[in-house]
Write an enzyme that holds these catalytic residues in place. Structure first.
Site, PDB file in Angstrom:
ATOM      1  N   CYS A 196       0.888  -1.045  -0.059  1.00 44.84           N
ATOM      2  CA  CYS A 196       0.008   0.084   0.142  1.00 44.84           C
ATOM      3  C   CYS A 196       0.949   1.258   0.039  1.00 44.84           C
ATOM      4  CB  CYS A 196      -0.777  -0.116   1.234  1.00 44.84           C
ATOM      5  SG  CYS A 196      -1.826   1.530   1.306  1.00 44.84           S
ATOM      6  N   CYS A 249      -0.350   4.347   2.068  1.00 43.21           N
ATOM      7  CA  CYS A 249      -0.175   3.920   3.604  1.00 43.21           C
ATOM      8  C   CYS A 249       1.227   4.080   4.023  1.00 43.21           C
ATOM      9  CB  CYS A 249      -0.625   2.650   4.081  1.00 43.21           C
ATOM     10  SG  CYS A 249      -2.125   1.958   3.345  1.00 43.21           S
ATOM     11  N   ASP A 250       2.375   3.608   3.252  1.00 46.92           N
ATOM     12  CA  ASP A 250       3.462   3.559   3.753  1.00 46.92           C
ATOM     13  C   ASP A 250       4.624   4.395   3.103  1.00 46.92           C
ATOM     14  OD1 ASP A 250       2.666   1.478   5.319  1.00 46.92           O
ATOM     15  OD2 ASP A 250       3.231   0.037   3.858  1.00 46.92           O
TER      16      ASP A 250
END
Ligand code: NAP
Length: 301
Positions: free
Chosen positions: A131, A134-135
Site C-alpha cells: 500500500c 499507507c507506507d
C-alpha cells in the site's frame, strides 16, 4: 435474532447493499472482518466516481459507512468463517457467533496478491509494502521500486514519485494494463525509471530490505539497491470460506452474472469477488444495488 439479510463485507459493494436493503425496510446485519471501506480506503484521490471530482478513499468510505448506519444497518466487526444453507434459512458463522437470515449477500472483495518470494512475509513493514498511500511517507528521499503493470502499480509509482528520490517501475511485460493517461503522467517524471519484461526474483535483506534481484525475460539478472518494494500485482478474491457451497470459477471468483445471483437460491454476490469484466468503485456500488434488490425480491416472494 434472525435478520432478513446478512451482508458479508463492509466495502463499497456491501455498504451499498445495506443502503438499498434498509430502504426496502429489511433488517440488515453487515459483518466485516477488518475495517469498513474495503480496498478503496487506501486510495488517496478518487477521480472517476460520478459527481465527486475529487474525494479521498477514506472520506468516501466513511460517508458510505455513516449512510448505511444512519439508515439503520447493524454493522458488526466479526470474521465470517462459514455459511450454511438450511433451505429457507441461511446460517452465517463467525469466529464469535452464529447468525441466521433469509438471504445472504457475499461482498468480501479481494486481498493483495503476493509475489511468492521466500522472505516476502517476514519483510512486510521492513521494506515490503502492499500500500503506497499507507507506507509511502516512510521512504521520503529514498529509492524504491514498484512491481506490477495495472492501475494500482501505475498510481502507486506516480504517488511515490512525489515523495521519494527515485522509483523503478518493474513490469513483467512491455505493455501496461493500466490507463494511458497515468502512463503518460509517469513518463513525464524524471525520477521514474521503467524496467520492462522483468520479474523481481529475489529479496536481499539484512533485517530490512536492501536490494532486489530483477530477472529479464532473456535470462539476464541485475541487482538494484532499494529501501522499499511496493508490490502491486493484483488481488485475490476472498471467497475461500464459501467455496463448499457457492460455485467459484477456476481463479476463485464467485460465478454470477450481472444479476448477482449465485448457484444457491437466497445467496447473492456483489463487488470485486464475483466474475466480472470491470472492477471499479462504480461497478462495486452498482453490484450492491443489484444484489440487494435481488435479495429483497427473493425474500418477498
Ligand atoms: P490488475 O489490473 O490485475 O494488474 C495486476 C498487474 O500485476 C498486471 O499488470 C500483471 O501483469 C501483474 N502481475 C500479476 N501477477 C504477477 C506476478 N506474480 N509477478 C509480477 N507481476 C504480476 O490489478 P490492480 O492494478 O491491482 O487493479 C485491480 C483492478 O482495480 C483493476 O480492474 C484496475 O483497473 C482497478 N483499479 C482502478 C483504479 C482507478 O480506476 N483509479 C485504481 C486502482 C485499481 P500482466 O499485465 O502481465 O498480467
Amino acid at each position: 435474532m434472525e435478520y432478513d439479510i446478512i451482508i458479508i463485507g463492509a466495502g463499497p459493494a456491501g455498504l451499498t447493499s445495506a443502503i438499498y436493503a434498509r430502504r426496502a425496510n429489511k433488517n440488515v446485519l453487515v459483518l466485516e472482518a477488518k475495517s469498513y471501506g474495503g480496498q478503496i480506503i487506501n486510495t488517496l484521490d478518487i477521480e472517476n466516481y460520478p459527481v465527486e471530482e475529487h474525494i479521498s478513499g477514506f472520506e468516501f468510505a466513511t460517508k458510505l459507512y455513516n449512510q448505511a448506519k444512519n439508515l439503520g444497518a447493524e454493522i458488526v466487526f466479526e470474521k465470517v468463517v462459514d455459511i450454511n444453507d438450511l433451505g429457507n434459512e441461511k446460517e452465517v458463522v463467525t469466529t464469535k457467533n452464529t447468525y441466521k437470515a433469509k438471504a445472504i449477500i457475499i461482498a468480501t472483495g479481494s486481498e493483495n496478491r503476493k509475489l511468492g518470494l521466500p522472505n516476502e512475509d517476514e519483510l512486510v513493514g521492513k521494506g515490503i509494502s502492499y500500500c503506497a498511500t499507507c507506507d509511502g511517507a516512510f521512504y521520503k528521499k529514498k529509492t524504491v521500486a514498484v512491481v506490477g503493470g495495472g492501475n494500482t502499480a501505475l498510481e502507486d509509482a506516480l504517488y511515490l514519485s512525489d515523495i521519494v528520490e527515485k522509483v523503478y517501475l518493474i513490469h513483467r511485460r512491455d505493455e501496461f494494463r493500466g490507463e494511458e493517461s497515468t502512463i503518460n503522467h509517469l513518463k513525464e517524471k524524471d525520477n521514474v525509471e521503467f524496467i520492462y519484461n522483468s520479474n523481481v526474483t529475489k529479496l536481499n535483506a539484512n533485517d530490512r530490505l536492501e536490494s532486489i534481484e530483477v530477472t529479464n525475460k532473456d535470462g539476464s539478472t541485475k541487482t538494484i539497491e532499494v529501501s522499499g518494494l511496493f508490490v502491486a500485482v493484483g488481488r485475490i478474491p476472498e471467497n475461500q470460506n464459501f467455496a463448499k457451497l457457492v460455485e467459484l470459477d477456476e481463479t476463485g471468483y464467485v460465478k454470477a452474472g450481472e444479476d448477482c445471483h449465485t448457484n444457491v437460491p437466497g445467496i447473492f454476490v456483489a463487488g470485486d469477488n464475483r466474475v466480472k469484466e470491470v472492477r471499479q468503485l462504480v461497478t462495486a456500488t452498482s453490484d450492491g444495488a443489484v444484489a440487494a434488490t435481488a435479495a429483497v425480491k427473493y425474500i418477498n416472494n
